[in-house]
Write a protein that holds these residues in place. Structure first.
Motif, PDB file in Angstrom:
ATOM      1  N   LEU A  31      31.118  37.896  37.026  1.00  0.00           N
ATOM      2  CA  LEU A  31      31.712  37.023  36.023  1.00  0.00           C
ATOM      3  C   LEU A  31      33.222  36.955  36.187  1.00  0.00           C
ATOM      4  O   LEU A  31      33.819  35.891  36.051  1.00  0.00           O
ATOM      5  CB  LEU A  31      31.349  37.516  34.617  1.00  0.00           C
ATOM      6  N   GLN A  32      33.864  38.090  36.499  1.00  0.00           N
ATOM      7  CA  GLN A  32      35.312  38.111  36.664  1.00  0.00           C
ATOM      8  C   GLN A  32      35.744  37.311  37.890  1.00  0.00           C
ATOM      9  O   GLN A  32      36.800  36.710  37.894  1.00  0.00           O
ATOM     10  CB  GLN A  32      35.813  39.545  36.802  1.00  0.00           C
ATOM     11  N   LYS A  33      34.949  37.300  38.932  1.00  0.00           N
ATOM     12  CA  LYS A  33      35.299  36.611  40.165  1.00  0.00           C
ATOM     13  C   LYS A  33      35.626  35.148  39.888  1.00  0.00           C
ATOM     14  O   LYS A  33      36.531  34.577  40.479  1.00  0.00           O
ATOM     15  CB  LYS A  33      34.139  36.723  41.155  1.00  0.00           C
ATOM     16  N   LYS A  34      34.912  34.534  38.971  1.00  0.00           N
ATOM     17  CA  LYS A  34      35.116  33.119  38.657  1.00  0.00           C
ATOM     18  C   LYS A  34      36.506  32.855  38.093  1.00  0.00           C
ATOM     19  O   LYS A  34      36.980  31.750  38.121  1.00  0.00           O
ATOM     20  CB  LYS A  34      34.051  32.632  37.673  1.00  0.00           C
ATOM     21  N   GLN A  35      37.145  33.899  37.581  1.00  0.00           N
ATOM     22  CA  GLN A  35      38.439  33.730  36.935  1.00  0.00           C
ATOM     23  C   GLN A  35      39.619  34.099  37.836  1.00  0.00           C
ATOM     24  O   GLN A  35      40.745  33.984  37.422  1.00  0.00           O
ATOM     25  CB  GLN A  35      38.482  34.570  35.660  1.00  0.00           C
ATOM     26  N   LYS A  36      39.394  34.554  39.050  1.00  0.00           N
ATOM     27  CA  LYS A  36      40.471  35.023  39.915  1.00  0.00           C
ATOM     28  C   LYS A  36      41.255  33.846  40.498  1.00  0.00           C
ATOM     29  O   LYS A  36      40.687  32.857  40.949  1.00  0.00           O
ATOM     30  CB  LYS A  36      39.916  35.867  41.066  1.00  0.00           C
ATOM     31  N   ASN A  37      42.578  34.003  40.495  1.00  0.00           N
ATOM     32  CA  ASN A  37      43.461  32.983  41.051  1.00  0.00           C
ATOM     33  C   ASN A  37      44.126  33.539  42.301  1.00  0.00           C
ATOM     34  O   ASN A  37      44.641  34.654  42.285  1.00  0.00           O
ATOM     35  CB  ASN A  37      44.518  32.564  40.041  1.00  0.00           C
ATOM     36  N   ILE A  38      44.127  32.752  43.358  1.00  0.00           N
ATOM     37  CA  ILE A  38      44.659  33.195  44.646  1.00  0.00           C
ATOM     38  C   ILE A  38      45.782  32.263  45.085  1.00  0.00           C
ATOM     39  O   ILE A  38      45.633  31.038  45.047  1.00  0.00           O
ATOM     40  CB  ILE A  38      43.533  33.239  45.699  1.00  0.00           C
ATOM     41  N   LEU A  39      46.887  32.860  45.499  1.00  0.00           N
ATOM     42  CA  LEU A  39      48.014  32.101  46.048  1.00  0.00           C
ATOM     43  C   LEU A  39      47.870  32.087  47.560  1.00  0.00           C
ATOM     44  O   LEU A  39      47.819  33.144  48.191  1.00  0.00           O
ATOM     45  CB  LEU A  39      49.342  32.735  45.637  1.00  0.00           C
ATOM     46  N   ILE A  40      47.798  30.892  48.136  1.00  0.00           N
ATOM     47  CA  ILE A  40      47.706  30.711  49.586  1.00  0.00           C
ATOM     48  C   ILE A  40      49.104  30.368  50.080  1.00  0.00           C
ATOM     49  O   ILE A  40      49.703  29.403  49.612  1.00  0.00           O
ATOM     50  CB  ILE A  40      46.746  29.558  49.961  1.00  0.00           C
TER      51      ILE A  40
END
Length: 184
Positions: A31-40
């Motif tokens: 469930l938490q994975k859906k909320q992760k934000n990644i800077l590329i």
């Protein structure tokens, strides 16, 4: 102080306790994975678009930056959960950008996965190994990218859980830090 063998024994005991809780933890992680934000951070906008698409398929949100300077502007605006950082950027390369990220108290704990079309050398590992969580070679597959990211988040969560259990058991702070360092 506690010897290395005792630390590893404590880590094994804590790992066993964590395994008991793993069913619930896996559900929470999903469930938490859906909320992760990644800077590329990569100088190639076409590549970044492909990576952003891969991240979206993997359930992540993303933001992009094309230079180290733009990376820091994005970091000032909002901290991501993870940074994907290209080594071969210009004018400042990924290693230089990484050093600045890790020097800043506000950003030093953000996990970084290096992206590279080059092989990581033993010198790179010696100089920067403690600053990065992993690296992914270009061209990157959806499976490899999502696997590396998931592994970073899972390992960090596991370390947090083990530290919380050890704190509850009264383990010394310095010993906890050493266990976390060795686990990472």
């Amino acid at each position: 102080g506690v010897q290395y063998g005792q630390l590893m024994g404590l880590l094994s005991i804590i790992s066993g306790i964590v395994l008991i809780l793993s069913g619930a933890v896996i559900s929470v992680r999903f469930l938490q994975k859906k909320q992760k934000n990644i800077l590329i951070v990569d100088g190639n906008s076409d590549f970044m678009d492909v990576i952003a698409g891969m991240l979206k398929v993997g359930g992540y949100t993303s933001r992009i930056a094309t230079t180290g300077k733009e990376c820091f502007e994005k970091l000032d605006a909002a901290l991501p959960d993870l940074i994907l950082l290209d080594i071969g950027m210009e004018p400042e390369n990924g290693w230089e950008t990484l050093q600045q990220i890790k020097k800043n108290p506000a950003t030093r704990d953000i996990p970084v996965i290096m992206l590279t079309a080059q092989k990581i050398t033993p010198g790179d590992v010696k100089d920067y190994g403690v600053c990065i969580e992993d690296y992914v070679e270009k061209p990157v597959s959806l499976k490899d990218l999502n696997s590396a990211i998931a592994h970073v988040f899972e390992r960090r969560q596991s370390i947090k859980e083990k530290i919380a259990i050890a704190k509850g058991a009264g383990v010394d702070r310095d010993e906890l830090c050493e266990c976390a360092r060795l686990t990472r």
